[in-house]
Design a protein around this motif. Structure first.
Motif, mmCIF file in Angstrom:
data_model
loop_
_atom_site.group_PDB
_atom_site.id
_atom_site.type_symbol
_atom_site.label_atom_id
_atom_site.label_comp_id
_atom_site.label_asym_id
_atom_site.label_seq_id
_atom_site.Cartn_x
_atom_site.Cartn_y
_atom_site.Cartn_z
ATOM 1 N N PHE A 139 8.186 33.604 42.603
ATOM 2 C CA PHE A 139 9.506 34.179 42.383
ATOM 3 C C PHE A 139 9.923 33.934 40.938
ATOM 4 C CE2 PHE A 139 9.448 30.135 44.663
ATOM 5 C CZ PHE A 139 9.898 29.295 43.672
ATOM 6 N N ARG A 140 11.013 34.584 40.526
ATOM 7 C CA ARG A 140 11.487 34.460 39.146
ATOM 8 C C ARG A 140 11.955 33.032 38.881
ATOM 9 N NH1 ARG A 140 10.000 37.685 35.073
ATOM 10 N NH2 ARG A 140 11.684 38.229 33.626
ATOM 11 N N HIS A 141 11.477 32.456 37.781
ATOM 12 C CA HIS A 141 11.874 31.096 37.417
ATOM 13 C C HIS A 141 11.707 30.916 35.912
ATOM 14 C CE1 HIS A 141 7.502 30.856 37.984
ATOM 15 N NE2 HIS A 141 7.531 29.886 37.085
ATOM 16 N N ALA A 142 12.347 29.890 35.373
ATOM 17 C CA ALA A 142 12.277 29.627 33.936
ATOM 18 C C ALA A 142 11.020 28.851 33.591
ATOM 19 C CB ALA A 142 13.511 28.844 33.483
ATOM 20 N N SER A 143 10.428 29.195 32.479
ATOM 21 C CA SER A 143 9.232 28.497 32.012
ATOM 22 C C SER A 143 9.539 27.019 31.795
ATOM 23 C CB SER A 143 8.757 29.130 30.702
ATOM 24 O OG SER A 143 7.594 28.467 30.231
ATOM 25 N N GLY A 144 8.540 26.176 32.069
ATOM 26 C CA GLY A 144 8.777 24.737 32.122
ATOM 27 C C GLY A 144 8.910 24.023 30.797
ATOM 28 N N GLU A 145 8.572 24.681 29.656
ATOM 29 C CA GLU A 145 8.697 23.992 28.367
ATOM 30 C C GLU A 145 10.126 23.528 28.121
ATOM 31 O OE1 GLU A 145 5.144 26.610 28.063
ATOM 32 O OE2 GLU A 145 7.227 26.924 28.656
ATOM 33 N N MET A 146 11.089 24.414 28.494
ATOM 34 C CA MET A 146 12.495 24.065 28.327
ATOM 35 C C MET A 146 13.348 24.997 29.167
ATOM 36 S SD MET A 146 14.809 23.962 24.855
ATOM 37 C CE MET A 146 16.507 23.409 24.917
ATOM 38 N N TYR A 147 14.274 24.434 29.926
ATOM 39 C CA TYR A 147 15.258 25.246 30.642
ATOM 40 C C TYR A 147 16.535 24.442 30.820
ATOM 41 C CZ TYR A 147 13.125 22.786 34.672
ATOM 42 O OH TYR A 147 12.627 21.836 35.533
#
Length: 342
Positions: free
Chosen positions: A276-284
């Motif tokens: 599902f849609r989610h923010a990339s883990g480098e920074m959120y």
């Protein structure tokens, strides 16, 4: 026959008995007048209040009690005051003010509430990464305090404890923290045996408990952040109660155990095996309401193999505004970029 002395005594006693009776009669008369006056005054007040209520509500004759009338009138007055304050607040916003975390022209923020708490997830044996971040954008000592006080941005390295409590790894972190005072140590997280998803969840929970900030951000320890650009971007979203911001993606779910991004629970994501849609883990970044949600529900929130997927799953069923901010894509530096991977 009674003597003259007896008649005189009888007359004297009768006169004496009339005096108290006279006083009692006078007292009763005055008391009646007083009570009647009070009743008349209360009646007049009642009539006045009912007429006022009728005038205010426009509903004709009212049979409401005086006490309830007073409560309603007081409530109406409070509503008038709140409406007036709302008008003043709207006018202030139009003039460039915001209700929380006022941003100034030089990029600093008011000290009413921190703008953001940034947790930089790190591990044992990565002091070189941490030193590079301190030198490049985080600062230390007085410069770190200046960022907190001047920009409203709190920065901490986030790490757990060794499986062998008190060993050399724990001592190294304690020694480093004694010199820099820039760690958030998760005493209830074991490094190594628990992945980043659990660490990210505990960071948001502990940060929300410790700091009353507008936003909370998770960053990896191989990412450099443009503090001023981040602050300016977040300041534009202060009026949104529940936001989840980052470089949004979906991506493939890998079911092969030897793959770098293997997902043990791949079967939960449907036949096409796409996240599902989610923010990339480098920074959120998430807003305060979502951090509080994580804090309250930390014991029952499910974690998957990756912290970014896990965070995205926590907000699917909530009324959350997903903000796809391309400047959060940390692949490399670009104009206006907020972060960059190294």
């Amino acid at each position: 026959m009674q003597s003259k002395g007896s008649k005189h005594r009888f007359s004297t006693m009768a006169n004496r008995s009339r005096i108290p009776s006279l006083f009692i009669s006078m007292f009763a008369t005055f008391a009646s007048i007083y009570v009647a006056g009070r009743l008349w005054q209360d009646a007049q007040n009642r009539v006045y209040l009912i007429k006022e209520l009728d005038r205010i509500t426009g509903q004709g004759q009212s049979a409401i009690s005086v006490d309830d009338t007073l409560k309603i009138i007081a409530c109406r007055e409070q509503h008038k005051k709140l409406d007036a304050l709302k008008v003043e607040l709207d006018a202030a916003k139009k003039e460039g003010f915001v209700s929380k975390g006022l941003i100034e022209s030089n990029g600093t923020y008011s000290k009413r509430r921190p703008l953001v708490v940034i947790g930089i997830l790190t591990k044992f044996g990565r002091q070189k990464n941490r030193d590079a971040i301190r030198k490049a954008w985080m600062g230390n000592g007085a410069s770190l305090k200046k960022i907190e006080d001047g920009k409203g941005i709190i920065l901490r390295f986030v790490i757990g404890r060794s499986a062998n409590r008190g060993d050399s790894q724990d001592k190294d972190i304690d020694r480093e923290n004694g010199l820099t005072n820039d760690f958030l140590i998760l005493e209830d997280h074991v490094e190594g045996s628990q992945g980043n998803a659990e660490k990210a969840k505990l960071f948001f929970a502990h940060a929300a408990d410790e700091w009353d900030a507008e936003f909370y951000a998770k960053v990896n320890d191989d990412v450099y952040v443009n503090i001023d650009a981040l602050g300016a971007t977040l300041a534009t979203h202060l009026d949104k109660p529940r936001i989840y911001m980052g470089c949004m993606k979906s991506g493939e779910v890998f079911s092969e155990q030897n793959h770098k991004w293997y997902e043990p629970e791949w079967w939960k994501f449907g036949d096409k095996k796409s996240y599902f849609r989610h923010a990339s883990g480098e920074m959120y970044v998430i807003s305060q309401a979502l951090a509080k949600f994580i804090s309250i529900n930390r014991s029952i929130l499910r974690t998957y193999a990756h912290d970014d997927v896990s965070a995205g799953s926590w907000f699917i069923g909530l009324d959350v505004k997903h903000i796809d901010e391309t400047n959060f894509c940390c692949s490399s530096w670009s104009t206006g970029a907020i972060c960059a991977g190294v």
